[in-house]
Design a protein around this motif. Structure first.
Motif, PDB file in Angstrom:
ATOM      1  N   ASP A   1      81.824  15.201  37.245  1.00 31.88           N
ATOM      2  CA  ASP A   1      80.608  15.993  37.088  1.00 31.88           C
ATOM      3  C   ASP A   1      80.696  17.259  37.921  1.00 31.88           C
TER       4      ASP A   1
ATOM      5  N   GLU B   1      73.600  21.708  24.254  1.00 31.90           N
ATOM      6  CA  GLU B   1      72.978  20.403  24.483  1.00 31.90           C
ATOM      7  C   GLU B   1      73.960  19.448  25.165  1.00 31.90           C
ATOM      8  N   TYR B   2      75.205  19.477  24.713  1.00 28.03           N
ATOM      9  CA  TYR B   2      76.232  18.626  25.322  1.00 28.03           C
ATOM     10  C   TYR B   2      76.452  19.000  26.788  1.00 28.03           C
TER      11      TYR B   2
ATOM     12  N   LYS C   1      74.383  20.100  28.940  1.00 26.73           N
ATOM     13  CA  LYS C   1      73.315  19.655  29.830  1.00 26.73           C
ATOM     14  C   LYS C   1      73.627  18.287  30.436  1.00 26.73           C
ATOM     15  N   ASP C   2      74.296  17.437  29.670  1.00 25.61           N
ATOM     16  CA  ASP C   2      74.652  16.107  30.166  1.00 25.61           C
ATOM     17  C   ASP C   2      76.077  16.042  30.698  1.00 25.61           C
ATOM     18  N   HIS C   3      76.788  17.165  30.625  1.00 26.37           N
ATOM     19  CA  HIS C   3      78.188  17.223  31.089  1.00 26.37           C
ATOM     20  C   HIS C   3      78.375  18.502  31.898  1.00 26.37           C
ATOM     21  N   PRO C   4      77.899  18.487  33.137  1.00 21.70           N
ATOM     22  CA  PRO C   4      77.986  19.688  33.980  1.00 21.70           C
ATOM     23  C   PRO C   4      79.414  20.228  34.060  1.00 21.70           C
TER      24      PRO C   4
ATOM     25  N   ASP D   1      85.686  13.533  23.319  1.00 23.73           N
ATOM     26  CA  ASP D   1      84.294  13.151  23.518  1.00 23.73           C
ATOM     27  C   ASP D   1      83.345  14.214  22.970  1.00 23.73           C
TER      28      ASP D   1
ATOM     29  N   PHE E   1      80.660  13.817  19.778  1.00 22.67           N
ATOM     30  CA  PHE E   1      79.252  14.224  19.869  1.00 22.67           C
ATOM     31  C   PHE E   1      78.918  15.265  18.808  1.00 22.67           C
TER      32      PHE E   1
END
Length: 438
Positions: A31, A59-60, A62-65, A337, A341
């Protein structure tokens, strides 16, 4: 020339290395650690495809800094191909890159530089969700699949029912009925067929029709490699047909200098009776914003057959756009990954823009300002046959294709006879095809 090319290779390779360095390299990241994925693009950056991809990449992230999708856009096709081939030669292709099923790309596959997309989609559990025609459009002649489709469009002949009625003509039952429509339509004050003559590919669509009906996909597969000729029956019939369209003044006067928007505007303002185009133009053709005398009079017909057709009425031109290759060298856990997504979410988001998607079980959202034609046209996706009429500009070698677009204009304008046309094209094909498809 050699030194210039070496300099270009060095410059572009350096740019690619800089992008990789900026992204922190490949591989899974913790992260907050930077990981940039680059996509070399040959499509409009403001189009629906890239708009949706950008949205999902944000959007991706935001969950994958630390994640970022970097888009390298070169909409000019010749410039793009030069950049793509130069980076590939220098072994500096980014993670994702737009490409077609060309001999050059096939060589890269032989060098194991591309991910097998069929294997990847099966590994991600997504393969069976895709429309067969969307995947088939991206395949090589041997059936292998190394490009991802991000679009799915059908091509129709849209026509103005009021202009047809005024001229006393009906929808052509066969391709050979086309030329006979043009005289009555002109007498009724209409341009028979709106055509973008500047860009080459719209008229090239027409040269593909007779051969597809008479010879099926096999004729084009043989033609592009020089194993068939333009003088063979399918090609010769096509030349005669196009010559007849020209003699009957089917296209607007000065069509060769008209652009894409010129042709579209001729049809949507009620000046032209027929407009061959894909479902990507439905927002313009099936809109309640059109003039009252036009919007309720637009309908469509699919590619007519011929007396000796070897393909069926439900077989015609469908396209899934330029494909996207994936670098095997950079296909790591992060790329995998992100693609999982992206590919799971993309169809539903694209459908919200009113487009069909390469995935079969996602219905497009019809815009609020659409006429009934919009849904009717998209509904044809459930009636498609098995064979695809591939656009010739995606199949022929570049040199032959460039000459073909030039010669087609001369043929339709009556400056070349059908025999002169086929002779010139066969000469070019015999010279260019063996070198390109070697």
């Amino acid at each position: 020339m050699k030194n210039t090319r070496l300099a270009l290779v060095s410059t572009l390779a350096a740019g690619a290395l800089a992008l990789t360095a900026c992204g922190g390299g490949s591989g899974a990241t913790a992260d907050g650690e930077s990981h940039e994925i680059s996509w070399l693009l040959s499509r409009p950056a403001d189009g629906s495809v890239i708009t949706v991809v950008n949205q999902l990449a944000d959007e991706y992230a935001k969950d994958h800094p630390g994640f970022k999708l970097n888009l390298i856009t070169t909409p000019d096709r010749p410039s793009y191909l030069q950049k793509y081939e130069t980076l590939a030669t220098a072994d500096q292709l980014p993670e994702l890159f737009d490409t077609d099923a060309t001999p050059f790309t096939k060589k890269l596959i032989g060098q194991k530089k591309l991910v097998d997309v069929e294997d990847m989609l099966k590994d991600l559990g997504l393969y069976d969700k895709y429309r067969p025609q969307a995947l088939d459009y991206q395949r090589f002649d041997d059936g292998s699949l190394y490009m991802m489709p991000f679009e799915f469009e059908m091509e129709f002949f849209f026509y103005n029912k009021a202009l047809f009625k005024k001229a006393g003509v009906e929808v052509p039952k066969t391709l050979d009925d086309f030329a006979a429509l043009c005289g009555p339509l002109r007498k009724a004050g209409a341009i028979p067929i709106a055509l973008d003559g500047q860009d080459g590919w719209p008229l090239e669509r027409y040269v593909a029709y007779q051969p597809f009906r008479l010879g099926g996909p096999d004729y084009l597969n043989d033609l592009k490699k020089g194993d068939a000729t333009f003088s063979d029956e399918p090609g010769a019939k096509s030349a005669e047909w196009l010559s007849d369209l020209g003699k009957n003044e089917c296209f607007a006067e000065g069509f060769s200098s008209q652009g894409y928007t010129d042709a579209r505007d001729q049809f949507t303002t009620g000046k032209a009776a027929i407009y061959q185009i894909g479902t990507w133009e439905l927002p313009s053709i099936a809109s309640t914003a059109l003039p009252a005398g036009v919007k309720d009079n637009i309908d469509y017909f699919t590619l007519p057959t011929t007396a000796d057709s070897v393909t069926q009425a439900d077989d015609y031109t469908v396209v899934s756009g330029i494909g996207t290759g994936i670098s095997s060298k950079k296909y790591d856990d992060v790329v995998k990954d992100f693609l999982k997504f992206l590919l799971e979410r993309y169809p539903a988001e694209l459908a919200k823009t009113g487009h069909l998607t390469p995935v079969a079980d996602v219905a497009p959202v019809i815009p609020d300002d659409a006429t009934p034609l919009y849904a009717k046209a998209l509904g044809e996706v459930d009636n498609l046959g098995d064979e695809i009429a591939f656009p010739w500009d995606t199949q022929l070698d570049p040199s032959t294709n460039t000459l073909l677009q030039q010669q087609l204009t001369l043929l339709v304008q009556g400056e070349d006879s059908p025999e002169e046309f086929t002779d010139r094209m066969d000469e070019a094909l015999s010279e260019n095809a063996p070198k390109f498809f070697d």
